[in-house]
Write an enzyme that holds these catalytic residues in place. Structure first.
Site, mmCIF file in Angstrom:
data_model
loop_
_atom_site.group_PDB
_atom_site.id
_atom_site.type_symbol
_atom_site.label_atom_id
_atom_site.label_comp_id
_atom_site.label_asym_id
_atom_site.label_seq_id
_atom_site.Cartn_x
_atom_site.Cartn_y
_atom_site.Cartn_z
ATOM 1 N N ASP A 16 -59.496 7.208 -30.467
ATOM 2 C CA ASP A 16 -59.867 6.340 -29.347
ATOM 3 C C ASP A 16 -61.062 5.467 -29.722
ATOM 4 O O ASP A 16 -61.160 4.312 -29.325
ATOM 5 C CB ASP A 16 -60.252 7.177 -28.117
ATOM 6 C CG ASP A 16 -59.035 7.879 -27.531
ATOM 7 O OD1 ASP A 16 -57.927 7.693 -28.083
ATOM 8 O OD2 ASP A 16 -59.208 8.600 -26.534
ATOM 9 N N GLU B 237 -28.416 8.357 -16.038
ATOM 10 C CA GLU B 237 -29.871 8.162 -16.132
ATOM 11 C C GLU B 237 -30.540 8.866 -14.959
ATOM 12 O O GLU B 237 -29.891 9.140 -13.956
ATOM 13 C CB GLU B 237 -30.197 6.652 -16.039
ATOM 14 C CG GLU B 237 -29.549 5.833 -17.128
ATOM 15 C CD GLU B 237 -29.681 4.319 -16.884
ATOM 16 O OE1 GLU B 237 -30.540 3.910 -16.102
ATOM 17 O OE2 GLU B 237 -28.887 3.585 -17.493
ATOM 18 N N LYS C 263 -32.878 8.836 -11.712
ATOM 19 C CA LYS C 263 -33.228 7.821 -10.721
ATOM 20 C C LYS C 263 -34.710 7.990 -10.388
ATOM 21 O O LYS C 263 -35.109 8.907 -9.671
ATOM 22 C CB LYS C 263 -32.364 7.971 -9.468
ATOM 23 C CG LYS C 263 -32.575 6.852 -8.481
ATOM 24 C CD LYS C 263 -31.466 6.842 -7.434
ATOM 25 C CE LYS C 263 -31.574 5.637 -6.520
ATOM 26 N NZ LYS C 263 -32.810 5.600 -5.748
ATOM 27 N N ASP D 156 -38.233 7.536 -8.854
ATOM 28 C CA ASP D 156 -38.661 7.170 -7.507
ATOM 29 C C ASP D 156 -39.940 6.341 -7.590
ATOM 30 O O ASP D 156 -41.045 6.843 -7.446
ATOM 31 C CB ASP D 156 -38.897 8.449 -6.694
ATOM 32 C CG ASP D 156 -38.872 8.162 -5.210
ATOM 33 O OD1 ASP D 156 -38.576 7.012 -4.825
ATOM 34 O OD2 ASP D 156 -39.148 9.095 -4.429
ATOM 35 N N ARG E 190 -38.702 -6.628 -6.374
ATOM 36 C CA ARG E 190 -37.317 -6.842 -5.998
ATOM 37 C C ARG E 190 -37.228 -7.717 -4.746
ATOM 38 O O ARG E 190 -36.351 -8.553 -4.628
ATOM 39 C CB ARG E 190 -36.663 -5.475 -5.745
ATOM 40 C CG ARG E 190 -35.252 -5.557 -5.264
ATOM 41 C CD ARG E 190 -34.647 -4.162 -5.185
ATOM 42 N NE ARG E 190 -33.258 -4.252 -4.801
ATOM 43 C CZ ARG E 190 -32.835 -4.403 -3.553
ATOM 44 N NH1 ARG E 190 -33.714 -4.475 -2.585
ATOM 45 N NH2 ARG E 190 -31.565 -4.481 -3.291
ATOM 46 N N GLU F 207 -38.209 0.395 -13.411
ATOM 47 C CA GLU F 207 -38.974 1.018 -12.339
ATOM 48 C C GLU F 207 -40.420 1.240 -12.778
ATOM 49 O O GLU F 207 -40.675 1.820 -13.830
ATOM 50 C CB GLU F 207 -38.305 2.364 -12.030
ATOM 51 C CG GLU F 207 -38.567 2.907 -10.682
ATOM 52 C CD GLU F 207 -37.664 2.314 -9.582
ATOM 53 O OE1 GLU F 207 -36.905 1.354 -9.858
ATOM 54 O OE2 GLU F 207 -37.756 2.803 -8.457
ATOM 55 N N TYR G 80 -34.321 -0.167 -17.095
ATOM 56 C CA TYR G 80 -32.982 0.406 -16.956
ATOM 57 C C TYR G 80 -31.839 -0.595 -16.903
ATOM 58 O O TYR G 80 -30.692 -0.198 -16.909
ATOM 59 C CB TYR G 80 -32.900 1.372 -15.781
ATOM 60 C CG TYR G 80 -33.343 0.814 -14.448
ATOM 61 C CD1 TYR G 80 -32.699 -0.265 -13.864
ATOM 62 C CD2 TYR G 80 -34.416 1.382 -13.771
ATOM 63 C CE1 TYR G 80 -33.111 -0.779 -12.643
ATOM 64 C CE2 TYR G 80 -34.834 0.884 -12.551
ATOM 65 C CZ TYR G 80 -34.180 -0.206 -11.992
ATOM 66 O OH TYR G 80 -34.598 -0.711 -10.802
ATOM 67 N N LYS H 232 -27.568 11.196 -5.306
ATOM 68 C CA LYS H 232 -28.856 11.530 -4.675
ATOM 69 C C LYS H 232 -29.070 13.036 -4.588
ATOM 70 O O LYS H 232 -28.137 13.787 -4.312
ATOM 71 C CB LYS H 232 -28.914 10.934 -3.261
ATOM 72 C CG LYS H 232 -28.936 9.424 -3.230
ATOM 73 C CD LYS H 232 -30.254 8.856 -3.702
ATOM 74 C CE LYS H 232 -31.314 8.974 -2.641
ATOM 75 N NZ LYS H 232 -31.484 7.765 -1.856
ATOM 76 N N CYS I 207 -67.367 21.877 17.662
ATOM 77 C CA CYS I 207 -66.909 22.516 16.425
ATOM 78 C C CYS I 207 -66.298 23.886 16.728
ATOM 79 O O CYS I 207 -66.940 24.713 17.389
ATOM 80 C CB CYS I 207 -68.091 22.662 15.472
ATOM 81 S SG CYS I 207 -67.704 23.660 14.028
ATOM 82 N N CYS J 5 -68.796 26.688 15.277
ATOM 83 C CA CYS J 5 -70.157 26.961 15.749
ATOM 84 C C CYS J 5 -70.446 26.396 17.130
ATOM 85 O O CYS J 5 -71.515 26.622 17.675
ATOM 86 C CB CYS J 5 -71.179 26.435 14.744
ATOM 87 S SG CYS J 5 -71.292 24.645 14.748
ATOM 88 N N CYS K 227 -68.566 18.016 12.385
ATOM 89 C CA CYS K 227 -69.475 18.916 13.094
ATOM 90 C C CYS K 227 -70.891 18.498 12.704
ATOM 91 O O CYS K 227 -71.171 18.265 11.534
ATOM 92 C CB CYS K 227 -69.208 20.358 12.654
ATOM 93 S SG CYS K 227 -70.555 21.489 12.996
ATOM 94 N N CYS L 112 -74.004 25.133 10.476
ATOM 95 C CA CYS L 112 -72.685 25.648 10.875
ATOM 96 C C CYS L 112 -72.173 26.654 9.838
ATOM 97 O O CYS L 112 -72.082 26.350 8.649
ATOM 98 C CB CYS L 112 -71.697 24.493 11.016
ATOM 99 S SG CYS L 112 -69.991 25.023 11.260
#
Ligand code: IVH
Length: 672
Positions: A39, A119, A121, A123, A142, A181, A233, A321, A415, A418, A431, A436
């Protein structure tokens, strides 16, 4: 700055070379997961490129990897018409419906041996990326399928989206629209939400919402701070290249430097597809991103054309699905738990229900406003949802199932722990009693927790017991336990060995760095990140305690709300006493110096006017990074005034006091 001798041509060559190298390392790191350099080395290349680009603005390019950190905020998004509409998919909800799809395909093609690509799907959020001559020209959402919004600036910040297609294995065509996606890895989602919870900001309901929210940011720097990723995709419009199959499309995406999802499969017949569906239904929780099903596509593109589409859905593809990670159950009661900073956190007690193989009995309700907005009542039938390992949430009530017996929840004015008065700030209720018992207990649990002092062997139950027995009231009491070993031993469940271990963990915790201590104090809105920034900027507790609200607000990433909370925390005598006791117990109250150069060690700076390239915050950070301090007003103790255009009265004051006045260039020279 040393490089004036560089000819323009030389500089251009070096810039091009660095851009190429950096993108290659990005690719190895983000796509192949196989970095070639550290890095640190990467940062060096990156900084060198930034430096050159600053010196040679004539070679500026939107394709430069330095542009991934996010450009200037925009006014709004312009509209883009997709060259080929972005379609949606029909759904199959089980194996039988997948088989029905296969029958339709076979009938349409008049054959029964069809090859499919299966493939996952993903989300996330669908986007279309247009590459012209191999360069990312623009990217859009889209939208309604015909017209989307131009979110190029935000998409550029995503490391797995090539700014230029790699051409080592395959030349880039004159034009290609890559669709796919954008998603947020679950681990990142959980981490960001955890931080937001600590800083008491509203939480995102799921990774998709967080990804969508990030893509719609007008300030690309915010998008850049969210580790979004991209799986391609399909192809939209293209010119100068012909594809024959979906498998070839995906494989070409890989050659161009995209991260193609590794779980794609080329299959013949529907049985293999159904197996794939079942396998991923089982394994969905093993992935670091959310999927809501699979997508099955006819492999040959000529077959796809032959099958065509019905309205907006292709006949050649279908989504298989998965049943949702949602369930309906009865909300029995709403209860409140009091958090460490006094927040009243409502949660729902539920009739136990199975969601994704786990029994759920409780779900979070976020806050009062959320309950009201969703109109959630005791006795309601509610939809609950589990996302990854996140605490289940109540999504909404099923209003059609109401009998009229449901009870609207009346939020307490006092609260529940207390009895003190409750105040409201934004969507949250607090509170007001610092004594408390519930708050104290939660603060203690927070103090010993993993990101804070990390005191092993001291879990929530033990703390509760210690509090009940009067052994511990405040965090400082924990470090007095060593004189109370007899009393601990007398408690049920403690043996010599466990007491010894506990005392040893307490001793070890004294080694935790200052920012952990700061975080452990449980100051409202101070999560780990904020604590780290405060520790690094102020260096030690006394400087932080002595800082004004304005000075705290000058720290990068710290807004007025956090600054106010930190400042007022240290105005309370009891809190000052607590930190003194912790200091005496031997906890670290000083930040370790950063490894970078300490060229400005001990020097006090005041900033005024507009600098040519840095914002004030950036300049302040730069100074602090190199060991200097930034204060708000000029006095005889000030070493330098860093002045830009249109300086204020500080400038006159500095001249009066004969304090050295620096420009941004002078500052850089000092750092060199
Ligand atoms: S193909 C005509 N493949 O699911 C083909 N879509 O309703 C169009 N999605 O909004 C899509 N993963 O964003 C395809 N591997 C995948 C996908 C995928 C997720 C989303 C896509 C679209 C929705 C389909």
């Amino acid at each position: 700055m040393g490089d004036k001798k560089h000819s323009d041509a030389q500089a251009k060559r070096e810039i091009d070379d660095l851009r190429y190298k950096i993108e290659r390392h990005n690719y190895r790191y983000y796509v192949l997961n196989d970095p070639e350099i550290s890095d640190l080395e990467f940062d060096k290349l990156f900084r060198r490129l930034q430096e050159l680009e600053e010196q040679y603005p004539q070679f500026d390019s939107p394709q430069s990897p330095t542009k991934r950190v996010g450009g200037e905020p925009q006014e709004g998004f312009s509209k883009v018409e997709h060259r080929v509409p972005m379609l949606s998919l029909g759904n199959a909800f089980d194996a039988r419906e997948l088989e029905d799809f296969h029958r339709r395909v076979c009938k349409g093609l008049e054959r029964d041996d069809v090859e499919y690509v299966s493939e996952l799907k993903i989300d996330g959020v669908a986007v279309s990326l247009s590459y012209e001559q191999g360069r990312l020209a623009y990217g859009a959402t889209r939208g309604n399928g015909q017209v989307g919004e131009d979110i190029t600036a935000n998409l550029r910040t995503i490391k797995t989206i090539p700014l230029r297609l790699r051409e080592e294995d395959l030349a880039a065509p004159s034009l290609v629209e890559v669709r796919g996606e954008v998603y947020l890895p679950l681990s990142a989602f959980e981490e960001i939400n955890r931080r937001r919870a600590e800083e008491e900001q509203n939480l995102f309901a799921n990774p998709r919402n967080m990804a969508a929210g990030s893509l719609r940011q007008l300030d690309p720097r915010i998008t850049a701070s969210r580790p979004l990723a991209f799986f391609p995709y399909s192809v939209g419009y293209s010119q100068g290249i012909e594809f024959e199959t979906q498998w070839e499309v995906l494989s070409d995406f890989g050659k161009w430097g995209f991260n193609v999802n590794p779980n794609i499969a080329l299959q013949t017949g529907i049985e293999e597809v159904v197996d794939y569906y079942r396998r991923w239904l089982e394994k969905r929780n093993s992935l670091d991103y959310e999927i809501d099903g699979i997508v099955v596509k006819v492999n040959r593109l000529d077959f796809q054309d032959q099958l065509g589409k019905v309205s907006r859905e292709p006949r050649w593809a279908i989504a298989g699905k998965f049943p949702g990670q949602e369930a309906t159950t009865k909300l029995l009661k709403i209860e409140i738990n009091v958090g460490r900073t006094g927040t009243l956190n409502p949660y729902a007690l539920l009739e136990p229900v199975q969601v994704g193989g786990v029994t759920i009995r409780q779900a979070t309700l976020h806050n009062e406003e959320d309950i009201r907005r969703k109109d959630i009542r005791e006795g309601d039938t509610v939809i609950i949802k589990r996302a990854g390992d996140v605490i289940p949430q109540v999504v909404k009530p099923v209003e059609g199932k109401r009998s009229g017996q449901e009870k609207e929840f009346s939020y307490p004015t006092h609260c529940p722990a207390c009895g003190s008065e409750v105040v409201r700030e934004g969507p949250m209720a607090y509170c007001t009693n610092r004594q408390c018992p519930a708050q104290r207990l939660e603060s203690l649990k927070h103090f010993v927790s993993r990101g804070a002092m990390d005191i092993r062997g001291l879990g929530g139950k033990t703390i509760e017991k210690f509090v009940q027995e009067g052994l511990v009231k405040s965090p400082a009491d924990l470090y007095r336990l060593k004189d109370k070993d007899e009393q601990i031993l007398a408690l049920e469940g403690f043996k010599d060995k466990s007491v010894e271990n506990l005392l040893q963990s307490l001793e070890q915790s004294k080694q935790r760095p200052f920012f952990r201590v700061l975080f452990a104090l449980g100051i409202r809105h101070v999560g780990e990140t904020v604590a780290e920034q405060l520790a690094q900027s102020f260096g030690d507790l006394d400087s932080l305690m002595g800082a004004s609200q304005e000075e705290i607000e000058e720290v990068e990433g710290i807004g007025p709300e956090i600054a106010k909370s930190v400042h007022s925390y240290f105005q309370v005598e009891e809190n000052r006493q607590l930190v003194e006791e912790l200091r005496r117990a031997g906890l670290s109250m000083e930040a370790e110096k950063l490894q970078r150069g300490n060229a400005l060690e001990g020097m006090k700076f005041v900033l005024t006017g507009t600098l040519p390239t840095l914002t004030r915050k950036e300049a302040g950070d730069l100074i602090k990074k190199h060991g200097g301090k930034v204060t708000s007003s000029v006095s005889s103790k000030t070493d330098y005034l860093l002045a830009g255009a249109d300086p204020g009265s500080k400038y006159d004051k500095a001249r009066q006091l004969e304090i050295a006045i620096l420009s941004e260039d002078d500052l850089r020279a000092l750092l060199d």
